[in-house]
Design a protein around this motif. Structure first.
Motif, PDB file in Angstrom:
ATOM      1  N   ASP A  85     -31.376 -27.132 -39.843  1.00  0.00           N
ATOM      2  CA  ASP A  85     -31.714 -25.812 -39.275  1.00  0.00           C
ATOM      3  C   ASP A  85     -30.752 -24.732 -39.754  1.00  0.00           C
ATOM      4  OD1 ASP A  85     -33.654 -27.050 -37.841  1.00  0.00           O
ATOM      5  OD2 ASP A  85     -32.527 -27.118 -35.952  1.00  0.00           O
ATOM      6  N   ARG A  86     -29.485 -25.107 -39.895  1.00  0.00           N
ATOM      7  CA  ARG A  86     -28.481 -24.124 -40.321  1.00  0.00           C
ATOM      8  C   ARG A  86     -28.766 -23.635 -41.740  1.00  0.00           C
ATOM      9  NH1 ARG A  86     -28.128 -24.336 -35.496  1.00  0.00           N
ATOM     10  NH2 ARG A  86     -26.240 -24.925 -34.338  1.00  0.00           N
ATOM     11  N   ILE A  87     -29.169 -24.571 -42.587  1.00  0.00           N
ATOM     12  CA  ILE A  87     -29.484 -24.205 -43.978  1.00  0.00           C
ATOM     13  C   ILE A  87     -30.714 -23.293 -43.989  1.00  0.00           C
ATOM     14  CG2 ILE A  87     -30.192 -25.085 -46.247  1.00  0.00           C
ATOM     15  CD1 ILE A  87     -28.704 -27.753 -45.357  1.00  0.00           C
ATOM     16  N   THR A  88     -31.731 -23.681 -43.227  1.00  0.00           N
ATOM     17  CA  THR A  88     -32.949 -22.866 -43.158  1.00  0.00           C
ATOM     18  C   THR A  88     -32.618 -21.448 -42.711  1.00  0.00           C
ATOM     19  OG1 THR A  88     -34.189 -24.841 -42.593  1.00  0.00           O
ATOM     20  CG2 THR A  88     -35.258 -22.734 -42.117  1.00  0.00           C
ATOM     21  N   ARG A 139     -27.014 -20.699 -49.220  1.00  0.00           N
ATOM     22  CA  ARG A 139     -26.808 -19.297 -48.834  1.00  0.00           C
ATOM     23  C   ARG A 139     -25.768 -19.183 -47.726  1.00  0.00           C
ATOM     24  NH1 ARG A 139     -28.113 -16.309 -53.073  1.00  0.00           N
ATOM     25  NH2 ARG A 139     -30.212 -16.655 -53.790  1.00  0.00           N
ATOM     26  N   TRP A 140     -24.653 -19.904 -47.937  1.00  0.00           N
ATOM     27  CA  TRP A 140     -23.572 -19.876 -46.946  1.00  0.00           C
ATOM     28  C   TRP A 140     -23.134 -18.444 -46.652  1.00  0.00           C
ATOM     29  CZ3 TRP A 140     -18.149 -18.857 -48.186  1.00  0.00           C
ATOM     30  CH2 TRP A 140     -17.349 -18.883 -47.036  1.00  0.00           C
ATOM     31  N   LEU A 141     -22.888 -17.691 -47.724  1.00  0.00           N
ATOM     32  CA  LEU A 141     -22.474 -16.304 -47.528  1.00  0.00           C
ATOM     33  C   LEU A 141     -23.286 -15.422 -48.464  1.00  0.00           C
ATOM     34  CD1 LEU A 141     -20.259 -15.536 -45.509  1.00  0.00           C
ATOM     35  CD2 LEU A 141     -18.706 -15.215 -47.421  1.00  0.00           C
ATOM     36  N   ASN A 142     -23.762 -14.293 -47.933  1.00  0.00           N
ATOM     37  CA  ASN A 142     -24.494 -13.330 -48.748  1.00  0.00           C
ATOM     38  C   ASN A 142     -23.550 -12.252 -49.222  1.00  0.00           C
ATOM     39  OD1 ASN A 142     -27.397 -14.148 -48.493  1.00  0.00           O
ATOM     40  ND2 ASN A 142     -26.809 -14.070 -46.338  1.00  0.00           N
ATOM     41  N   CYS A 143     -23.389 -12.201 -50.540  1.00  0.00           N
ATOM     42  CA  CYS A 143     -22.560 -11.162 -51.136  1.00  0.00           C
ATOM     43  C   CYS A 143     -23.480 -10.251 -51.945  1.00  0.00           C
ATOM     44  CB  CYS A 143     -21.515 -11.816 -52.031  1.00  0.00           C
ATOM     45  SG  CYS A 143     -20.441 -10.627 -52.842  1.00  0.00           S
ATOM     46  N   ILE A 144     -23.454  -8.958 -51.648  1.00  0.00           N
ATOM     47  CA  ILE A 144     -24.236  -8.024 -52.468  1.00  0.00           C
ATOM     48  C   ILE A 144     -23.296  -7.249 -53.379  1.00  0.00           C
ATOM     49  CG2 ILE A 144     -26.185  -7.751 -50.873  1.00  0.00           C
ATOM     50  CD1 ILE A 144     -24.894  -5.020 -50.017  1.00  0.00           C
ATOM     51  N   LEU A 145     -23.824  -6.859 -54.539  1.00  0.00           N
ATOM     52  CA  LEU A 145     -23.061  -5.991 -55.433  1.00  0.00           C
ATOM     53  C   LEU A 145     -23.643  -4.593 -55.306  1.00  0.00           C
ATOM     54  CD1 LEU A 145     -22.943  -8.132 -58.704  1.00  0.00           C
ATOM     55  CD2 LEU A 145     -21.300  -8.072 -56.817  1.00  0.00           C
ATOM     56  N   VAL A 146     -22.780  -3.619 -55.088  1.00  0.00           N
ATOM     57  CA  VAL A 146     -23.242  -2.236 -55.013  1.00  0.00           C
ATOM     58  C   VAL A 146     -22.824  -1.507 -56.298  1.00  0.00           C
ATOM     59  CG1 VAL A 146     -23.379  -2.147 -52.513  1.00  0.00           C
ATOM     60  CG2 VAL A 146     -21.223  -1.576 -53.643  1.00  0.00           C
ATOM     61  N   SER A 201     -25.470 -18.452 -38.958  1.00  0.00           N
ATOM     62  CA  SER A 201     -26.783 -18.986 -38.554  1.00  0.00           C
ATOM     63  C   SER A 201     -27.140 -18.527 -37.144  1.00  0.00           C
ATOM     64  CB  SER A 201     -26.789 -20.509 -38.660  1.00  0.00           C
ATOM     65  OG  SER A 201     -25.619 -21.052 -38.108  1.00  0.00           O
ATOM     66  N   ASN A 202     -26.207 -17.857 -36.460  1.00  0.00           N
ATOM     67  CA  ASN A 202     -26.543 -17.324 -35.133  1.00  0.00           C
ATOM     68  C   ASN A 202     -26.856 -15.819 -35.131  1.00  0.00           C
ATOM     69  OD1 ASN A 202     -23.857 -17.060 -35.803  1.00  0.00           O
ATOM     70  ND2 ASN A 202     -23.092 -18.280 -34.088  1.00  0.00           N
ATOM     71  N   LEU A 203     -27.098 -15.254 -36.301  1.00  0.00           N
ATOM     72  CA  LEU A 203     -27.512 -13.836 -36.360  1.00  0.00           C
ATOM     73  C   LEU A 203     -28.940 -13.711 -35.851  1.00  0.00           C
ATOM     74  CD1 LEU A 203     -26.469 -12.765 -39.970  1.00  0.00           C
ATOM     75  CD2 LEU A 203     -25.526 -11.852 -37.845  1.00  0.00           C
TER      76      LEU A 203
END
Ligand SMILES: *Cc1c(COP(=O)(O)O)cnc(C)c1O
Length: 375
Positions: A255-258, A290-297, A355-357
Protein backbone atom coordinates in the motif's frame (compact mmCIF):
# COMPACT_ATOMS: atom_id res chain seq x y z
CA UNK A 1 -1.13 28.14 11.70
CA UNK A 2 -2.09 25.57 9.08
CA UNK A 3 -1.47 21.86 9.62
CA UNK A 4 2.20 20.96 9.18
CA UNK A 5 2.97 18.90 6.09
CA UNK A 6 6.20 16.94 6.53
CA UNK A 7 8.51 15.77 3.80
CA UNK A 8 8.38 12.02 4.48
CA UNK A 9 7.13 11.23 7.98
CA UNK A 10 6.68 7.80 9.60
CA UNK A 11 3.36 6.13 8.80
CA UNK A 12 2.31 3.57 11.39
CA UNK A 13 -0.11 0.73 10.61
CA UNK A 14 -1.26 0.12 14.21
CA UNK A 15 0.15 -3.42 14.17
CA UNK A 16 3.58 -2.37 15.43
CA UNK A 17 2.46 -2.31 19.08
CA UNK A 18 1.13 -5.86 18.84
CA UNK A 19 4.60 -7.12 17.90
CA UNK A 20 6.29 -4.90 20.48
CA UNK A 21 3.93 -6.30 23.14
CA UNK A 22 4.85 -9.84 22.09
CA UNK A 23 8.51 -8.94 22.48
CA UNK A 24 7.83 -7.52 25.94
CA UNK A 25 5.76 -10.55 26.97
CA UNK A 26 8.59 -12.90 26.03
CA UNK A 27 11.27 -10.52 27.42
CA UNK A 28 13.27 -10.47 24.17
CA UNK A 29 14.33 -6.87 24.78
CA UNK A 30 17.73 -7.30 23.15
CA UNK A 31 19.56 -7.43 19.85
CA UNK A 32 18.56 -11.10 19.71
CA UNK A 33 15.07 -12.54 19.50
CA UNK A 34 12.51 -14.17 17.21
CA UNK A 35 11.19 -10.96 15.64
CA UNK A 36 14.59 -10.25 14.09
CA UNK A 37 14.57 -13.53 12.19
CA UNK A 38 10.91 -13.08 11.32
CA UNK A 39 11.58 -9.58 9.95
CA UNK A 40 14.54 -10.87 7.90
CA UNK A 41 12.29 -13.59 6.47
CA UNK A 42 9.62 -11.06 5.48
CA UNK A 43 12.12 -8.86 3.66
CA UNK A 44 13.61 -11.93 2.01
CA UNK A 45 10.15 -13.09 0.82
CA UNK A 46 9.51 -9.62 -0.57
CA UNK A 47 12.68 -9.44 -2.67
CA UNK A 48 12.69 -13.11 -3.62
CA UNK A 49 14.89 -16.19 -3.67
CA UNK A 50 18.65 -15.99 -3.90
CA UNK A 51 18.94 -13.12 -1.43
CA UNK A 52 19.95 -13.37 2.22
CA UNK A 53 18.97 -10.64 4.68
CA UNK A 54 20.86 -9.43 7.74
CA UNK A 55 18.91 -7.01 9.95
CA UNK A 56 21.13 -4.23 11.34
CA UNK A 57 20.76 -1.05 13.34
CA UNK A 58 21.17 1.24 10.31
CA UNK A 59 21.63 1.37 6.56
CA UNK A 60 24.98 3.05 7.16
CA UNK A 61 26.12 0.05 9.23
CA UNK A 62 25.02 -2.20 6.35
CA UNK A 63 27.24 -0.28 3.90
CA UNK A 64 30.13 -0.51 6.36
CA UNK A 65 29.75 -4.29 6.60
CA UNK A 66 29.41 -4.54 2.80
CA UNK A 67 32.82 -2.84 2.48
CA UNK A 68 34.18 -5.22 5.10
CA UNK A 69 32.86 -8.28 3.20
CA UNK A 70 34.20 -6.87 -0.09
CA UNK A 71 37.58 -6.79 1.66
CA UNK A 72 38.14 -3.06 1.22
CA UNK A 73 41.42 -2.05 2.86
CA UNK A 74 43.00 1.22 3.88
CA UNK A 75 44.10 3.12 0.76
CA UNK A 76 41.85 1.20 -1.67
CA UNK A 77 39.91 3.31 -4.14
CA UNK A 78 36.13 3.02 -4.03
CA UNK A 79 33.99 4.61 -6.73
CA UNK A 80 30.98 6.47 -5.30
CA UNK A 81 27.98 8.13 -6.90
CA UNK A 82 28.44 11.84 -6.18
CA UNK A 83 24.71 12.58 -6.18
CA UNK A 84 23.65 10.94 -2.93
CA UNK A 85 23.22 11.39 0.81
CA UNK A 86 26.47 11.37 2.81
CA UNK A 87 25.61 8.00 4.41
CA UNK A 88 26.52 6.27 1.13
CA UNK A 89 30.09 7.47 1.49
CA UNK A 90 30.91 7.85 5.19
CA UNK A 91 31.64 4.10 5.58
CA UNK A 92 34.38 4.43 2.94
CA UNK A 93 36.04 6.90 5.31
CA UNK A 94 35.54 4.56 8.29
CA UNK A 95 37.67 2.05 6.32
CA UNK A 96 40.29 4.73 5.49
CA UNK A 97 39.65 3.89 1.84
CA UNK A 98 39.61 6.60 -0.84
CA UNK A 99 36.31 7.68 -2.39
CA UNK A 100 36.41 8.64 -6.08
CA UNK A 101 33.29 10.52 -7.16
CA UNK A 102 31.35 10.08 -10.37
CA UNK A 103 28.54 12.25 -11.65
CA UNK A 104 25.06 11.20 -12.76
CA UNK A 105 23.38 10.56 -16.09
CA UNK A 106 20.53 12.97 -16.80
CA UNK A 107 17.70 10.44 -17.22
CA UNK A 108 17.92 8.32 -14.03
CA UNK A 109 19.95 10.87 -12.00
CA UNK A 110 22.16 7.92 -10.97
CA UNK A 111 25.74 6.85 -11.76
CA UNK A 112 26.64 7.72 -15.37
CA UNK A 113 27.93 4.56 -17.14
CA UNK A 114 29.98 6.55 -19.63
CA UNK A 115 31.83 8.49 -16.92
CA UNK A 116 32.21 5.29 -14.91
CA UNK A 117 34.16 3.61 -17.68
CA UNK A 118 36.25 6.73 -18.34
CA UNK A 119 37.06 6.92 -14.65
CA UNK A 120 38.10 3.28 -14.39
CA UNK A 121 40.39 3.57 -17.43
CA UNK A 122 41.90 6.75 -15.98
CA UNK A 123 42.43 5.20 -12.53
CA UNK A 124 44.18 2.20 -14.09
CA UNK A 125 46.42 4.59 -16.03
CA UNK A 126 47.22 6.66 -12.92
CA UNK A 127 47.48 4.00 -10.20
CA UNK A 128 48.15 0.80 -12.12
CA UNK A 129 44.96 -0.85 -10.94
CA UNK A 130 41.18 -0.55 -11.08
CA UNK A 131 39.23 0.72 -8.06
CA UNK A 132 38.13 -2.09 -5.77
CA UNK A 133 34.40 -1.42 -5.45
CA UNK A 134 31.57 0.73 -6.77
CA UNK A 135 28.85 2.13 -4.50
CA UNK A 136 25.86 2.89 -6.71
CA UNK A 137 22.59 4.43 -5.53
CA UNK A 138 18.90 4.11 -6.47
CA UNK A 139 18.24 7.80 -5.90
CA UNK A 140 14.79 8.73 -4.55
CA UNK A 141 13.74 5.18 -5.44
CA UNK A 142 14.74 5.34 -9.13
CA UNK A 143 16.81 2.32 -10.19
CA UNK A 144 20.24 2.99 -11.66
CA UNK A 145 21.15 1.72 -15.13
CA UNK A 146 21.62 -1.83 -13.87
CA UNK A 147 22.60 -3.46 -17.15
CA UNK A 148 25.26 -0.96 -18.20
CA UNK A 149 26.80 -0.49 -14.75
CA UNK A 150 27.11 -4.22 -14.07
CA UNK A 151 28.52 -4.89 -17.54
CA UNK A 152 31.33 -2.41 -16.86
CA UNK A 153 31.90 -3.66 -13.30
CA UNK A 154 32.17 -7.22 -14.58
CA UNK A 155 34.59 -6.28 -17.35
CA UNK A 156 36.99 -4.78 -14.84
CA UNK A 157 36.20 -7.30 -12.10
CA UNK A 158 34.97 -4.67 -9.62
CA UNK A 159 32.50 -5.47 -6.83
CA UNK A 160 29.23 -3.54 -6.76
CA UNK A 161 27.60 -2.34 -3.55
CA UNK A 162 24.01 -1.31 -4.23
CA UNK A 163 22.78 1.46 -1.94
CA UNK A 164 19.08 0.76 -2.15
CA UNK A 165 18.31 2.65 1.08
CA UNK A 166 15.57 4.63 -0.68
CA UNK A 167 14.36 1.97 -3.09
CA UNK A 168 12.57 -0.83 -1.24
CA UNK A 169 9.83 -1.83 -3.71
CA UNK A 170 11.51 -0.42 -6.83
CA UNK A 171 12.26 -2.66 -9.81
CA UNK A 172 14.42 -2.78 -12.91
CA UNK A 173 13.05 -5.04 -15.66
CA UNK A 174 10.66 -6.50 -13.07
CA UNK A 175 13.53 -7.51 -10.76
CA UNK A 176 13.51 -5.93 -7.28
CA UNK A 177 16.13 -3.35 -6.37
CA UNK A 178 18.28 -4.57 -3.52
CA UNK A 179 19.14 -7.78 -5.39
CA UNK A 180 21.58 -6.44 -7.98
CA UNK A 181 24.72 -5.74 -5.98
CA UNK A 182 27.30 -8.24 -4.77
CA UNK A 183 26.07 -6.59 -1.57
CA UNK A 184 22.97 -4.43 -1.32
CA UNK A 185 21.41 -2.47 1.51
CA UNK A 186 18.06 -1.05 2.61
CA UNK A 187 17.40 1.58 5.28
CA UNK A 188 14.46 1.67 7.68
CA UNK A 189 15.21 5.13 9.03
CA UNK A 190 12.25 7.26 10.11
CA UNK A 191 11.95 8.97 6.72
CA UNK A 192 12.07 5.87 4.51
CA UNK A 193 9.15 4.08 2.80
CA UNK A 194 8.80 1.78 5.80
CA UNK A 195 10.54 2.48 9.07
CA UNK A 196 11.68 0.64 12.17
CA UNK A 197 12.42 4.07 13.79
CA UNK A 198 16.06 3.52 12.89
CA UNK A 199 17.47 0.44 11.22
CA UNK A 200 18.63 -1.16 8.03
CA UNK A 201 19.65 -4.41 6.46
CA UNK A 202 22.37 -5.92 4.34
CA UNK A 203 21.46 -8.22 1.44
CA UNK A 204 24.04 -10.83 0.49
CA UNK A 205 24.15 -13.34 -2.37
CA UNK A 206 25.34 -16.25 -0.21
CA UNK A 207 24.49 -17.70 3.17
CA UNK A 208 28.22 -17.67 3.99
CA UNK A 209 28.32 -13.89 3.58
CA UNK A 210 25.17 -13.58 5.67
CA UNK A 211 26.70 -15.60 8.49
CA UNK A 212 29.92 -13.59 8.31
CA UNK A 213 27.92 -10.33 8.46
CA UNK A 214 26.01 -11.52 11.55
CA UNK A 215 29.34 -12.52 13.12
CA UNK A 216 30.89 -9.10 12.40
CA UNK A 217 27.76 -7.25 13.58
CA UNK A 218 27.82 -8.99 16.97
CA UNK A 219 31.41 -8.19 18.02
CA UNK A 220 33.10 -11.01 16.03
CA UNK A 221 33.26 -13.52 18.87
CA UNK A 222 35.16 -16.62 17.74
CA UNK A 223 33.52 -20.00 18.29
CA UNK A 224 34.11 -21.49 21.71
CA UNK A 225 33.01 -20.01 24.97
CA UNK A 226 36.01 -18.02 26.13
CA UNK A 227 35.67 -14.59 24.44
CA UNK A 228 38.38 -15.05 21.84
CA UNK A 229 38.57 -12.52 19.00
CA UNK A 230 40.61 -12.66 15.81
CA UNK A 231 38.87 -9.92 13.83
CA UNK A 232 37.48 -6.43 14.39
CA UNK A 233 33.80 -6.64 15.21
CA UNK A 234 30.94 -4.18 15.50
CA UNK A 235 27.78 -3.79 17.54
CA UNK A 236 25.49 -3.38 14.54
CA UNK A 237 22.72 -5.95 15.00
CA UNK A 238 19.08 -4.83 14.94
CA UNK A 239 17.24 -5.02 18.24
CA UNK A 240 14.22 -7.28 18.68
CA UNK A 241 12.05 -4.25 19.59
CA UNK A 242 13.08 -2.41 16.44
CA UNK A 243 12.38 -5.54 14.38
CA UNK A 244 8.90 -5.61 15.97
CA UNK A 245 8.15 -2.19 14.51
CA UNK A 246 9.37 -3.51 11.15
CA UNK A 247 7.02 -6.50 11.33
CA UNK A 248 4.09 -4.15 11.83
CA UNK A 249 5.22 -1.96 8.95
CA UNK A 250 5.87 -4.62 6.38
CA UNK A 251 2.19 -5.62 6.24
CA UNK A 252 1.50 -2.33 4.48
CA UNK A 253 4.53 -2.10 2.21
CA UNK A 254 2.46 -2.77 -0.93
CA UNK A 255 0.00 0.00 0.00
CA UNK A 256 2.85 2.38 0.80
CA UNK A 257 4.37 1.90 -2.64
CA UNK A 258 0.99 2.39 -4.31
CA UNK A 259 0.35 5.59 -2.37
CA UNK A 260 3.78 7.07 -3.00
CA UNK A 261 3.37 6.38 -6.70
CA UNK A 262 -0.04 8.07 -6.56
CA UNK A 263 1.61 11.13 -5.02
CA UNK A 264 3.95 11.25 -8.00
CA UNK A 265 1.04 10.89 -10.43
CA UNK A 266 -0.78 13.75 -8.72
CA UNK A 267 2.21 16.10 -8.87
CA UNK A 268 2.89 15.07 -12.44
CA UNK A 269 -0.69 15.61 -13.56
CA UNK A 270 -0.93 19.00 -11.88
CA UNK A 271 2.54 20.39 -12.58
CA UNK A 272 4.08 18.79 -15.67
CA UNK A 273 2.21 21.12 -18.02
CA UNK A 274 4.16 24.04 -16.54
CA UNK A 275 7.15 24.44 -18.88
CA UNK A 276 9.41 25.60 -16.04
CA UNK A 277 9.02 22.26 -14.20
CA UNK A 278 10.63 18.87 -14.91
CA UNK A 279 10.33 15.49 -13.18
CA UNK A 280 12.53 12.45 -12.64
CA UNK A 281 10.75 10.38 -15.29
CA UNK A 282 10.82 6.57 -15.37
CA UNK A 283 12.62 5.28 -18.46
CA UNK A 284 11.15 2.13 -20.07
CA UNK A 285 11.74 -0.95 -17.82
CA UNK A 286 12.28 1.22 -14.71
CA UNK A 287 9.82 1.15 -11.81
CA UNK A 288 10.42 3.56 -8.92
CA UNK A 289 8.77 3.28 -5.51
CA UNK A 290 8.63 7.10 -5.74
CA UNK A 291 10.03 7.41 -2.23
CA UNK A 292 10.64 11.11 -2.69
CA UNK A 293 9.36 13.45 -5.40
CA UNK A 294 11.97 15.92 -6.51
CA UNK A 295 11.00 18.50 -9.12
CA UNK A 296 13.41 20.63 -11.12
CA UNK A 297 12.39 24.24 -11.59
CA UNK A 298 13.78 26.80 -14.04
CA UNK A 299 16.37 28.45 -11.77
CA UNK A 300 18.01 28.50 -8.37
CA UNK A 301 16.04 31.66 -7.65
CA UNK A 302 12.70 29.91 -8.31
CA UNK A 303 13.85 27.00 -6.17
CA UNK A 304 14.55 29.30 -3.22
CA UNK A 305 11.37 31.30 -3.65
CA UNK A 306 9.13 28.24 -3.91
CA UNK A 307 10.73 26.61 -0.87
CA UNK A 308 10.16 29.81 1.05
CA UNK A 309 6.51 30.13 -0.03
CA UNK A 310 5.84 26.52 0.96
CA UNK A 311 7.63 26.98 4.27
CA UNK A 312 5.46 30.05 5.03
CA UNK A 313 2.44 27.77 4.58
CA UNK A 314 3.95 25.26 7.06
CA UNK A 315 4.99 22.81 4.34
CA UNK A 316 8.38 21.15 4.64
CA UNK A 317 10.63 20.83 1.57
CA UNK A 318 14.29 19.90 1.21
CA UNK A 319 16.87 20.70 -1.43
CA UNK A 320 17.96 17.76 -3.50
CA UNK A 321 21.15 16.10 -2.08
CA UNK A 322 24.20 18.30 -2.45
CA UNK A 323 26.72 16.35 -4.58
CA UNK A 324 29.64 14.83 -2.68
CA UNK A 325 32.18 16.51 -4.98
CA UNK A 326 30.87 19.88 -3.67
CA UNK A 327 31.31 18.91 0.01
CA UNK A 328 34.02 20.57 2.15
CA UNK A 329 34.68 17.09 3.58
CA UNK A 330 35.79 15.92 0.12
CA UNK A 331 37.55 19.00 -1.20
CA UNK A 332 40.73 17.02 -1.82
CA UNK A 333 38.96 14.06 -3.45
CA UNK A 334 39.17 13.10 -7.10
CA UNK A 335 35.93 13.41 -9.04
CA UNK A 336 34.71 12.88 -12.60
CA UNK A 337 31.91 15.36 -13.28
CA UNK A 338 29.67 16.34 -16.17
CA UNK A 339 27.49 19.07 -14.61
CA UNK A 340 24.36 16.92 -14.13
CA UNK A 341 24.39 16.62 -10.34
CA UNK A 342 25.38 20.29 -9.92
CA UNK A 343 22.34 21.22 -12.00
CA UNK A 344 20.04 18.84 -10.06
CA UNK A 345 21.22 20.44 -6.83
CA UNK A 346 20.79 23.95 -8.15
CA UNK A 347 17.25 23.49 -9.45
CA UNK A 348 15.84 20.57 -7.41
CA UNK A 349 13.21 20.77 -4.68
CA UNK A 350 12.01 17.70 -2.81
CA UNK A 351 8.28 17.94 -2.18
CA UNK A 352 6.31 16.21 0.58
CA UNK A 353 5.98 12.58 -0.47
CA UNK A 354 4.71 10.67 2.57
CA UNK A 355 2.20 7.84 2.25
CA UNK A 356 -0.02 9.66 4.76
CA UNK A 357 -0.57 12.75 2.58
CA UNK A 358 -4.22 13.40 1.74
CA UNK A 359 -5.68 15.22 -1.25
CA UNK A 360 -6.09 18.48 0.64
CA UNK A 361 -2.39 18.40 1.53
CA UNK A 362 -1.38 17.74 -2.07
CA UNK A 363 -3.73 20.42 -3.29
CA UNK A 364 -2.23 22.99 -0.88
CA UNK A 365 1.24 22.21 -2.22
CA UNK A 366 0.50 22.35 -5.96
CA UNK A 367 -1.62 25.50 -5.60
CA UNK A 368 1.33 27.42 -4.18
CA UNK A 369 3.64 26.20 -6.94
CA UNK A 370 1.09 26.95 -9.68
CA UNK A 371 0.54 30.43 -8.29
CA UNK A 372 4.26 31.09 -8.32
CA UNK A 373 4.42 30.31 -12.04
CA UNK A 374 1.07 32.09 -12.70
CA UNK A 375 -0.75 28.95 -13.79
C1 LIG B 1 18.89 6.91 4.38
C2 LIG B 1 20.04 6.64 3.48
C3 LIG B 1 21.15 5.89 3.89
C4 LIG B 1 21.45 5.52 5.32
O1 LIG B 1 20.56 4.84 6.01
P1 LIG B 1 20.51 4.97 7.61
O2 LIG B 1 19.61 3.83 7.94
O3 LIG B 1 19.92 6.30 7.92
O4 LIG B 1 21.87 4.79 8.14
C5 LIG B 1 22.13 5.57 2.97
N1 LIG B 1 22.04 5.99 1.70
C6 LIG B 1 21.01 6.73 1.25
C7 LIG B 1 20.98 7.12 -0.18
C8 LIG B 1 19.98 7.09 2.12
O5 LIG B 1 18.97 7.85 1.69
Amino acid sequence: MKKKIWLSPPHMTGLELKYINEAFASNWIAPVGPNITEFENKIQEFIGKGSHVVALNSGTAAIHLALELANIQEGDEVICQSKTFIASVNPVLYKKAIPIFIDSESNTWNLCPKLLEECIIDRIKKTGKAPKAIIVVNLYGMPYNVEEIHKIAKNYNIKVIEDSAEALGSKYKEIPCGTFGDYSIFSFNGNKIITTSGGGCLITRSILDKNEAIFLSTQAIDSGNDYTHSKIGYNYRMSNIVASIGLGQIHSLGDRITKRRENFDYYHKELSTIPEIQFQEEPLDYYSNRWLNCILVDSENSKNKISELLSQDNIETKPSWKPMHQQPLFKKSVSYVNGVSDDLFQRGICLPSGSNLDNDDLNRIVTIIKNYFNY
